[in-house]
Scaffold this active site. Structure first.
Site, PDB file in Angstrom:
ATOM      1  N   ASP A 197     -34.887 130.193  27.192  1.00  0.00           N
ATOM      2  CA  ASP A 197     -34.186 129.015  26.681  1.00  0.00           C
ATOM      3  C   ASP A 197     -34.925 128.459  25.454  1.00  0.00           C
ATOM      4  O   ASP A 197     -36.007 128.941  25.102  1.00  0.00           O
ATOM      5  CB  ASP A 197     -34.108 127.977  27.818  1.00  0.00           C
ATOM      6  CG  ASP A 197     -32.834 127.166  27.752  1.00  0.00           C
ATOM      7  OD1 ASP A 197     -32.265 127.042  26.653  1.00  0.00           O
ATOM      8  OD2 ASP A 197     -32.408 126.641  28.804  1.00  0.00           O
TER       9      ASP A 197
ATOM     10  N   ASP B 182     -23.358 124.661  27.319  1.00  0.00           N
ATOM     11  CA  ASP B 182     -23.404 125.046  28.737  1.00  0.00           C
ATOM     12  C   ASP B 182     -22.047 124.881  29.394  1.00  0.00           C
ATOM     13  O   ASP B 182     -21.389 123.842  29.229  1.00  0.00           O
ATOM     14  CB  ASP B 182     -24.375 124.125  29.502  1.00  0.00           C
ATOM     15  CG  ASP B 182     -25.818 124.356  29.125  1.00  0.00           C
ATOM     16  OD1 ASP B 182     -26.084 125.184  28.239  1.00  0.00           O
ATOM     17  OD2 ASP B 182     -26.674 123.687  29.738  1.00  0.00           O
TER      18      ASP B 182
HETATM   19  C1  GLA Z   1     -30.124 124.770  29.255  1.00  0.00           C
HETATM   20  C2  GLA Z   1     -29.392 126.107  29.383  1.00  0.00           C
HETATM   21  C3  GLA Z   1     -28.750 126.207  30.744  1.00  0.00           C
HETATM   22  C4  GLA Z   1     -29.799 126.069  31.827  1.00  0.00           C
HETATM   23  C5  GLA Z   1     -30.561 124.761  31.647  1.00  0.00           C
HETATM   24  C6  GLA Z   1     -31.739 124.674  32.591  1.00  0.00           C
HETATM   25  O1  GLA Z   1     -29.246 123.693  29.246  1.00  0.00           O
HETATM   26  O2  GLA Z   1     -28.438 126.254  28.364  1.00  0.00           O
HETATM   27  O3  GLA Z   1     -28.054 127.418  30.876  1.00  0.00           O
HETATM   28  O4  GLA Z   1     -30.667 127.168  31.763  1.00  0.00           O
HETATM   29  O5  GLA Z   1     -31.048 124.622  30.326  1.00  0.00           O
HETATM   30  O6  GLA Z   1     -32.474 123.504  32.424  1.00  0.00           O
END
Ligand code: GLA
Length: 410
Positions: A159, A220
């Site tokens: 990430d 997301d």
């Molecule tokens: C980000 C990513 C998600 C998830 C969260 C975890 O938002 O895009 O897919 O992994 O972090 O904290």
């Protein structure tokens, strides 16, 4: 001399056309399960032992994947997302799992997942902290890559929270190198282009495809139909750029499948399945496989829809038509079949009758195509590229058809 030059040109173009990491992985979109969308950062194992981010959750999902047909359908990776780590590195500077929630440690969990014939994925962050506030990998890329390899990890999602986005085009490839140096094939999922997009920087997808097997490029997914549609909109808007880099070893990742969660209807679930299939997207479910109802399980196990997703060409389908709340997406597979998804965003209660000349839906073959419906497995008839195909599409739903060029000419 001319021959030699020709050979050189062929060789160079072969090298240039090779996409992806040098790890031989993700030749088709990876399939599996991932904790984030459904289980988030629930660390309350005392009160919610079945739903918290702890080793039991991942063992349970591995069991369900094997025993309920998911593994046989191709789902392979069990992925731990954020919030697995201890808040502190160990005395040697290595990441360590939270000892209360993962009392056996990640290596033992990997052994368990492997013993069930599956693979284990894990999560880290390029910056100083993960999005959930756990230790980041900045300044620790090599040691973290080694640690994951020693544990027997098979996939890494890196990430990009708490990081300087401008350093990502250099930093992510450093992790690629560190992973390659371990000698263990680890599928690499990068969030790099998503953070660039959010910072209004145009991602260099050629570089990304060279260094990552899959990559997130948009927001997301949440548990809603609206969220699914937003992602589809983004993919349509960027389809030329994104389709150009979709190939064996390197895939765009529109985020997890939310089929079987709280919000999608059966029609909407079929729509997400069909769209992720035609987009050649990773099929990473985030749901509770212990309680999922049979109609959603059946959608996720649809072998024909999965087969289109796993088409060896690695190509991403594109939107070829959009009118009156109906969209047509299409893709020609490696074996010259024509996959078409009719997606309805309409809400007017009855199925929409929609007509399209097959050529406008991407048909190129001079032979007529025999079509079947991939959700009813019924024949839809035979159509040449100049013929008009008529289909009825349910509101907020989808039809996915597969046409096989017939032997006789149209
Ligand atoms: C980000 C990513 C998600 C998830 C969260 C975890 O938002 O895009 O897919 O992994 O972090 O904290």
């Amino acid at each position: 001399m001319v021959k030699m030059l020709q050979c050189l040109v062929v060789l160079v173009s072969l090298v240039v056309s090779v996409h992806g990491l040098d790890n031989g992985l993700a030749l088709t979109p990876p399939m599996g399960w991932m904790s984030w969308e459904r289980f988030r950062c629930n660390i309350d194992c005392k009160n919610q032992p079945n739903d918290c981010i702890g080793e039991k959750l991942f063992m349970d999902m591995a069991d369900r994947m094997v025993e309920d047909g998911f593994k046989d359908a191709g789902y392979e990776y069990v992925n731990i997302d954020d919030c697995w780590a201890s808040k502190e590195r160990d005395s040697a500077g290595k990441l360590q799992a939270d000892p209360d929630r993962f009392p056996s440690g990640i290596k033992k969990l990997a052994d368990y997942v492997h013993s069930r014939g599956l693979k284990l994925g894990i999560y880290n962050d390029f910056g100083t902290k993960t999005c959930g506030g756990y230790p980041g990998s900045l300044g620790h890329l090599e040691v973290d890559a080694k640690t994951f390899a020693e544990w027997g990890v098979d996939m890494l999602k890196m990430d990009g929270c708490y990081a300087d986005v401008k350093t990502m085009p250099q930093g992510y490839p450093n992790m690629t190198k560190a992973l390659n140096a371990t000698g263990r094939p680890i599928l690499f999922s990068c969030s790099w282009p998503d953070y660039e997009r959010a910072s209004k920087i145009q991602p260099d997808y050629k570089l990304i495809a060279k260094n990552c097997n899959i990559w997130r490029n948009y927001i997301d997914i949440q548990d809603s139909w609206d969220s699914v549609l937003k992602i589809i909109d983004y993919y349509a808007q960027e389809q030329d750029t994104l389709a150009a880099v979709s190939a064996p070893g390197s895939f765009n990742d529109p985020d997890m499948l939310i089929i079987g969660d709280f919000s999608l209807s059966v029609e909407q679930a079929k729509a997400q399945m069909a769209m992720w299939s035609i987009l050649a997207a990773p099929m990473l479910m985030s749901n509770d496989l212990r309680t999922i109802s049979p109609e959603f399980r059946e959608i996720l196990l649809n072998k024909e829809v999965i087969q289109i997703n796993q088409d060896p060409s690695g190509k991403m389908g594109k939107r070829v038509m959009q009118e009156t709340g109906i969209e047509v997406w299409s893709k020609t597979t490696a074996d010259s079949k024509l996959a078409i998804v009719f997606l309805s965003r309409r809400t007017d209660g009855i199925p929409t009758n929609y007509s399209i000349i097959l050529r406008d839906a991407g048909a190129t073959s001079n032979s007529a195509y025999e079509f079947i419906d991939l959700f009813t497995w019924k024949s839809v008839g035979k159509f040449g590229k100049r013929d008009t195909m008529k289909v009825a599409i349910n509101p907020n739903g989808v039809r996915m058809l597969l046409g096989t060029p017939a032997k006789t000419a149209a």
